[in-house]
Design a protein around this motif. Structure first.
Motif, PDB file in Angstrom:
ATOM      1  N   ILE A   7       0.882  -1.170   0.000  1.00 32.53           N
ATOM      2  CA  ILE A   7       0.000   0.000   0.000  1.00 32.53           C
ATOM      3  C   ILE A   7       0.914   1.213   0.000  1.00 32.53           C
ATOM      4  O   ILE A   7       1.625   1.452   0.969  1.00 32.53           O
ATOM      5  CB  ILE A   7      -0.914   0.030   1.242  1.00 32.53           C
ATOM      6  CG1 ILE A   7      -1.850  -1.165   1.238  1.00 32.53           C
ATOM      7  CG2 ILE A   7      -1.694   1.331   1.306  1.00 32.53           C
ATOM      8  CD1 ILE A   7      -2.758  -1.244   2.445  1.00 32.53           C
ATOM      9  N   ASP A   8       0.913   1.961  -1.077  1.00 35.28           N
ATOM     10  CA  ASP A   8       1.751   3.151  -1.212  1.00 35.28           C
ATOM     11  C   ASP A   8       3.200   2.880  -0.822  1.00 35.28           C
ATOM     12  O   ASP A   8       3.808   3.634  -0.073  1.00 35.28           O
ATOM     13  CB  ASP A   8       1.195   4.300  -0.355  1.00 35.28           C
ATOM     14  CG  ASP A   8      -0.055   4.888  -0.947  1.00 35.28           C
ATOM     15  OD1 ASP A   8      -0.373   4.540  -2.103  1.00 35.28           O
ATOM     16  OD2 ASP A   8      -0.722   5.682  -0.273  1.00 35.28           O
ATOM     17  N   GLY A  16      -3.771  -7.033   7.501  1.00 26.73           N
ATOM     18  CA  GLY A  16      -3.866  -5.613   7.835  1.00 26.73           C
ATOM     19  C   GLY A  16      -3.262  -5.269   9.171  1.00 26.73           C
ATOM     20  O   GLY A  16      -3.622  -4.268   9.770  1.00 26.73           O
ATOM     21  N   SER A  17      -2.325  -6.087   9.672  1.00 30.20           N
ATOM     22  CA  SER A  17      -1.821  -5.878  11.026  1.00 30.20           C
ATOM     23  C   SER A  17      -0.565  -5.014  11.083  1.00 30.20           C
ATOM     24  O   SER A  17       0.228  -5.153  11.976  1.00 30.20           O
ATOM     25  CB  SER A  17      -1.543  -7.221  11.696  1.00 30.20           C
ATOM     26  OG  SER A  17      -0.541  -7.919  10.991  1.00 30.20           O
ATOM     27  N   ALA A  18      -0.380  -4.082  10.130  1.00 26.72           N
ATOM     28  CA  ALA A  18       0.808  -3.222  10.142  1.00 26.72           C
ATOM     29  C   ALA A  18       0.894  -2.439  11.434  1.00 26.72           C
ATOM     30  O   ALA A  18       1.974  -2.238  11.978  1.00 26.72           O
ATOM     31  CB  ALA A  18       0.799  -2.263   8.956  1.00 26.72           C
ATOM     32  N   VAL A 157      -5.635  10.621  11.885  1.00 30.68           N
ATOM     33  CA  VAL A 157      -4.182  10.755  11.754  1.00 30.68           C
ATOM     34  C   VAL A 157      -3.695   9.988  10.526  1.00 30.68           C
ATOM     35  O   VAL A 157      -2.885  10.495   9.742  1.00 30.68           O
ATOM     36  CB  VAL A 157      -3.465  10.267  13.039  1.00 30.68           C
ATOM     37  CG1 VAL A 157      -1.967  10.078  12.798  1.00 30.68           C
ATOM     38  CG2 VAL A 157      -3.684  11.254  14.175  1.00 30.68           C
ATOM     39  N   LEU A 158      -4.216   8.772  10.352  1.00 27.59           N
ATOM     40  CA  LEU A 158      -3.794   7.981   9.187  1.00 27.59           C
ATOM     41  C   LEU A 158      -4.209   8.652   7.887  1.00 27.59           C
ATOM     42  O   LEU A 158      -3.464   8.634   6.904  1.00 27.59           O
ATOM     43  CB  LEU A 158      -4.394   6.576   9.263  1.00 27.59           C
ATOM     44  CG  LEU A 158      -3.792   5.657  10.321  1.00 27.59           C
ATOM     45  CD1 LEU A 158      -4.599   4.373  10.429  1.00 27.59           C
ATOM     46  CD2 LEU A 158      -2.336   5.349  10.009  1.00 27.59           C
ATOM     47  N   GLN A 166      -9.533   5.992   2.764  1.00 26.66           N
ATOM     48  CA  GLN A 166     -10.426   5.340   3.712  1.00 26.66           C
ATOM     49  C   GLN A 166     -10.382   3.829   3.559  1.00 26.66           C
ATOM     50  O   GLN A 166     -10.399   3.102   4.561  1.00 26.66           O
ATOM     51  CB  GLN A 166     -11.858   5.860   3.539  1.00 26.66           C
ATOM     52  CG  GLN A 166     -12.013   7.298   3.999  1.00 26.66           C
ATOM     53  CD  GLN A 166     -13.414   7.827   3.785  1.00 26.66           C
ATOM     54  OE1 GLN A 166     -14.158   7.364   2.945  1.00 26.66           O
ATOM     55  NE2 GLN A 166     -13.775   8.840   4.576  1.00 26.66           N
ATOM     56  N   SER A 167     -10.309   3.326   2.347  1.00 25.55           N
ATOM     57  CA  SER A 167     -10.268   1.871   2.152  1.00 25.55           C
ATOM     58  C   SER A 167      -8.943   1.287   2.663  1.00 25.55           C
ATOM     59  O   SER A 167      -8.920   0.189   3.223  1.00 25.55           O
ATOM     60  CB  SER A 167     -10.500   1.507   0.690  1.00 25.55           C
ATOM     61  OG  SER A 167      -9.578   2.160  -0.139  1.00 25.55           O
ATOM     62  N   GLU A 168      -7.838   2.009   2.493  1.00 18.52           N
ATOM     63  CA  GLU A 168      -6.560   1.549   3.035  1.00 18.52           C
ATOM     64  C   GLU A 168      -6.595   1.526   4.555  1.00 18.52           C
ATOM     65  O   GLU A 168      -6.090   0.597   5.191  1.00 18.52           O
ATOM     66  CB  GLU A 168      -5.420   2.455   2.549  1.00 18.52           C
ATOM     67  CG  GLU A 168      -5.098   2.292   1.077  1.00 18.52           C
ATOM     68  CD  GLU A 168      -4.125   3.337   0.565  1.00 18.52           C
ATOM     69  OE1 GLU A 168      -3.463   3.060  -0.444  1.00 18.52           O
ATOM     70  OE2 GLU A 168      -4.025   4.442   1.163  1.00 18.52           O
ATOM     71  N   ILE A 169      -7.206   2.555   5.150  1.00 22.92           N
ATOM     72  CA  ILE A 169      -7.326   2.604   6.613  1.00 22.92           C
ATOM     73  C   ILE A 169      -8.138   1.412   7.107  1.00 22.92           C
ATOM     74  O   ILE A 169      -7.796   0.784   8.120  1.00 22.92           O
ATOM     75  CB  ILE A 169      -7.957   3.937   7.074  1.00 22.92           C
ATOM     76  CG1 ILE A 169      -7.010   5.100   6.759  1.00 22.92           C
ATOM     77  CG2 ILE A 169      -8.272   3.908   8.575  1.00 22.92           C
ATOM     78  CD1 ILE A 169      -7.629   6.473   6.906  1.00 22.92           C
ATOM     79  N   ALA A 170      -9.215   1.089   6.402  1.00 28.83           N
ATOM     80  CA  ALA A 170     -10.050  -0.050   6.790  1.00 28.83           C
ATOM     81  C   ALA A 170      -9.223  -1.331   6.843  1.00 28.83           C
ATOM     82  O   ALA A 170      -9.347  -2.128   7.779  1.00 28.83           O
ATOM     83  CB  ALA A 170     -11.227  -0.197   5.817  1.00 28.83           C
TER      84      ALA A 170
END
Length: 199
Positions: A7-8, A16-18, A157-158, A166-170
Protein backbone atom coordinates in the motif's frame (compact mmCIF):
# COMPACT_ATOMS: atom_id res chain seq x y z
CA UNK A 1 3.31 -17.32 6.87
CA UNK A 2 1.10 -14.44 5.87
CA UNK A 3 1.32 -13.02 2.37
CA UNK A 4 2.00 -9.34 1.91
CA UNK A 5 0.47 -6.59 -0.16
CA UNK A 6 1.89 -3.16 -0.92
CA UNK A 7 0.00 0.00 0.00
CA UNK A 8 1.75 3.15 -1.21
CA UNK A 9 5.15 1.47 -1.05
CA UNK A 10 4.63 -0.03 2.42
CA UNK A 11 4.50 -3.82 2.74
CA UNK A 12 1.50 -4.68 4.87
CA UNK A 13 0.61 -8.21 5.98
CA UNK A 14 -2.62 -9.28 4.30
CA UNK A 15 -4.49 -9.38 7.59
CA UNK A 16 -3.87 -5.61 7.83
CA UNK A 17 -1.82 -5.88 11.03
CA UNK A 18 0.81 -3.22 10.14
CA UNK A 19 -0.26 -1.26 13.22
CA UNK A 20 0.11 -4.35 15.41
CA UNK A 21 3.43 -5.18 13.73
CA UNK A 22 4.68 -1.64 14.37
CA UNK A 23 3.60 -1.94 18.02
CA UNK A 24 5.38 -5.30 18.38
CA UNK A 25 8.52 -3.88 16.77
CA UNK A 26 8.43 -0.83 19.06
CA UNK A 27 8.32 -3.09 22.12
CA UNK A 28 11.38 -4.92 20.80
CA UNK A 29 13.13 -1.63 19.96
CA UNK A 30 12.54 -0.47 23.54
CA UNK A 31 14.62 -3.51 24.62
CA UNK A 32 17.46 -2.39 22.32
CA UNK A 33 16.73 -4.80 19.45
CA UNK A 34 18.56 -3.29 16.46
CA UNK A 35 17.06 -5.79 14.01
CA UNK A 36 13.54 -4.79 15.08
CA UNK A 37 14.52 -1.15 14.56
CA UNK A 38 15.70 -1.93 11.01
CA UNK A 39 12.41 -3.76 10.32
CA UNK A 40 10.43 -0.83 11.70
CA UNK A 41 12.38 1.58 9.50
CA UNK A 42 11.75 -0.58 6.43
CA UNK A 43 8.06 -0.85 7.29
CA UNK A 44 7.27 2.82 7.86
CA UNK A 45 10.09 5.11 6.68
CA UNK A 46 8.53 5.86 3.27
CA UNK A 47 5.18 6.75 4.87
CA UNK A 48 6.88 8.89 7.54
CA UNK A 49 8.99 10.64 4.90
CA UNK A 50 5.88 11.40 2.83
CA UNK A 51 4.20 13.02 5.82
CA UNK A 52 7.25 15.12 6.66
CA UNK A 53 7.69 16.19 3.03
CA UNK A 54 4.06 17.37 2.88
CA UNK A 55 4.70 19.62 5.91
CA UNK A 56 8.17 20.93 4.98
CA UNK A 57 8.05 20.74 1.15
CA UNK A 58 11.88 20.90 1.14
CA UNK A 59 13.30 17.43 0.35
CA UNK A 60 16.71 17.80 2.05
CA UNK A 61 15.16 19.18 5.25
CA UNK A 62 12.62 16.35 5.14
CA UNK A 63 15.42 13.80 4.94
CA UNK A 64 17.08 15.38 8.00
CA UNK A 65 13.83 15.34 9.95
CA UNK A 66 13.23 11.70 8.97
CA UNK A 67 16.56 10.81 10.59
CA UNK A 68 15.63 12.83 13.69
CA UNK A 69 12.29 11.03 13.92
CA UNK A 70 13.85 7.57 13.81
CA UNK A 71 16.55 8.63 16.28
CA UNK A 72 13.79 9.76 18.63
CA UNK A 73 11.96 6.46 18.10
CA UNK A 74 15.13 4.54 18.97
CA UNK A 75 15.70 6.64 22.10
CA UNK A 76 12.10 6.82 23.32
CA UNK A 77 10.47 3.55 22.21
CA UNK A 78 10.14 2.66 25.90
CA UNK A 79 7.52 5.42 26.26
CA UNK A 80 5.22 3.71 23.76
CA UNK A 81 2.36 1.98 25.56
CA UNK A 82 0.99 -0.79 23.28
CA UNK A 83 -2.47 -0.97 24.85
CA UNK A 84 -3.05 2.77 24.44
CA UNK A 85 -2.80 2.95 20.66
CA UNK A 86 -1.33 1.76 17.40
CA UNK A 87 2.42 1.92 16.92
CA UNK A 88 2.03 3.43 13.47
CA UNK A 89 -0.12 6.28 14.83
CA UNK A 90 2.43 6.97 17.60
CA UNK A 91 5.23 7.19 15.01
CA UNK A 92 3.26 9.42 12.61
CA UNK A 93 2.43 11.75 15.50
CA UNK A 94 6.15 12.06 16.37
CA UNK A 95 6.94 12.75 12.71
CA UNK A 96 4.29 15.45 12.41
CA UNK A 97 5.45 17.12 15.64
CA UNK A 98 9.08 17.09 14.46
CA UNK A 99 8.13 18.56 11.07
CA UNK A 100 6.10 21.33 12.70
CA UNK A 101 9.01 22.02 15.09
CA UNK A 102 11.32 22.40 12.09
CA UNK A 103 8.92 24.91 10.48
CA UNK A 104 8.82 26.87 13.75
CA UNK A 105 12.60 26.82 14.15
CA UNK A 106 13.04 28.04 10.59
CA UNK A 107 10.51 30.79 11.19
CA UNK A 108 12.20 31.84 14.45
CA UNK A 109 15.54 32.07 12.67
CA UNK A 110 13.99 34.21 9.94
CA UNK A 111 12.36 36.46 12.54
CA UNK A 112 15.67 36.92 14.41
CA UNK A 113 17.49 37.78 11.19
CA UNK A 114 14.82 40.29 10.22
CA UNK A 115 14.98 41.95 13.64
CA UNK A 116 18.77 42.13 13.40
CA UNK A 117 18.52 43.72 9.98
CA UNK A 118 20.47 40.93 8.27
CA UNK A 119 17.77 40.14 5.71
CA UNK A 120 16.54 42.44 3.02
CA UNK A 121 13.79 44.88 3.93
CA UNK A 122 11.61 43.30 1.28
CA UNK A 123 10.65 40.25 3.38
CA UNK A 124 7.25 39.00 2.29
CA UNK A 125 5.29 39.94 5.42
CA UNK A 126 2.12 38.27 4.21
CA UNK A 127 3.81 34.88 3.78
CA UNK A 128 5.41 35.17 7.25
CA UNK A 129 2.04 35.98 8.80
CA UNK A 130 0.46 33.12 6.90
CA UNK A 131 3.11 30.64 8.12
CA UNK A 132 2.62 31.76 11.72
CA UNK A 133 -1.15 31.39 11.38
CA UNK A 134 -0.77 27.90 9.93
CA UNK A 135 1.59 26.93 12.75
CA UNK A 136 -0.81 28.16 15.44
CA UNK A 137 -3.73 26.43 13.72
CA UNK A 138 -1.68 23.23 13.50
CA UNK A 139 -1.07 23.34 17.25
CA UNK A 140 -4.79 23.73 17.87
CA UNK A 141 -5.57 20.75 15.64
CA UNK A 142 -2.98 18.52 17.35
CA UNK A 143 -4.34 19.54 20.75
CA UNK A 144 -7.94 18.91 19.65
CA UNK A 145 -6.97 15.51 18.22
CA UNK A 146 -5.81 14.53 21.69
CA UNK A 147 -9.37 14.85 22.98
CA UNK A 148 -10.80 12.29 20.53
CA UNK A 149 -11.37 8.61 21.30
CA UNK A 150 -8.48 6.47 19.98
CA UNK A 151 -10.38 4.91 17.01
CA UNK A 152 -11.44 8.34 15.70
CA UNK A 153 -8.03 9.89 16.30
CA UNK A 154 -6.26 6.98 14.59
CA UNK A 155 -8.47 7.16 11.49
CA UNK A 156 -7.94 10.92 11.14
CA UNK A 157 -4.18 10.75 11.75
CA UNK A 158 -3.79 7.98 9.19
CA UNK A 159 -5.86 9.92 6.66
CA UNK A 160 -4.59 13.48 7.07
CA UNK A 161 -1.05 12.94 8.33
CA UNK A 162 -0.37 9.50 6.84
CA UNK A 163 -2.08 10.06 3.50
CA UNK A 164 -4.00 6.79 3.55
CA UNK A 165 -7.35 6.47 1.78
CA UNK A 166 -10.43 5.34 3.71
CA UNK A 167 -10.27 1.87 2.15
CA UNK A 168 -6.56 1.55 3.04
CA UNK A 169 -7.33 2.60 6.61
CA UNK A 170 -10.05 -0.05 6.79
CA UNK A 171 -7.46 -2.69 5.84
CA UNK A 172 -4.84 -1.33 8.25
CA UNK A 173 -7.13 -1.13 11.30
CA UNK A 174 -9.07 -4.28 10.40
CA UNK A 175 -12.45 -2.53 10.41
CA UNK A 176 -15.26 -2.35 7.83
CA UNK A 177 -15.06 0.60 5.43
CA UNK A 178 -18.38 1.93 6.76
CA UNK A 179 -17.00 1.92 10.31
CA UNK A 180 -13.92 3.87 9.22
CA UNK A 181 -16.09 6.43 7.42
CA UNK A 182 -18.25 6.82 10.54
CA UNK A 183 -15.18 7.23 12.77
CA UNK A 184 -13.80 9.91 10.48
CA UNK A 185 -17.12 11.75 10.17
CA UNK A 186 -17.72 11.68 13.94
CA UNK A 187 -14.08 12.59 14.64
CA UNK A 188 -14.23 15.60 12.31
CA UNK A 189 -17.48 16.70 13.90
CA UNK A 190 -15.94 16.52 17.38
CA UNK A 191 -12.83 18.36 16.14
CA UNK A 192 -14.99 21.18 14.77
CA UNK A 193 -16.82 21.47 18.08
CA UNK A 194 -13.55 21.34 20.05
CA UNK A 195 -12.04 24.11 17.89
CA UNK A 196 -15.22 26.20 17.80
CA UNK A 197 -15.60 25.92 14.04
CA UNK A 198 -19.16 26.19 12.74
CA UNK A 199 -19.64 24.60 9.35
Amino acid sequence: MLGEMVIDGVDVPEDGSAGDLAADLLVRVARGDQRAFAELYDLLSSRVFGLILRVLVNRSQSEEVLQEVFLEIWQSAGRFVPNRGQGRTWILTIAHRRAVDRVRASQSSTDRDVRAGIRDIGVAHDSVAEQVELSIEGDRVVSALGTLPEPQREALVLSYYGGYSQSEIAVLVKAPLGTVKTRMRDGLSRLRNEMGVNV
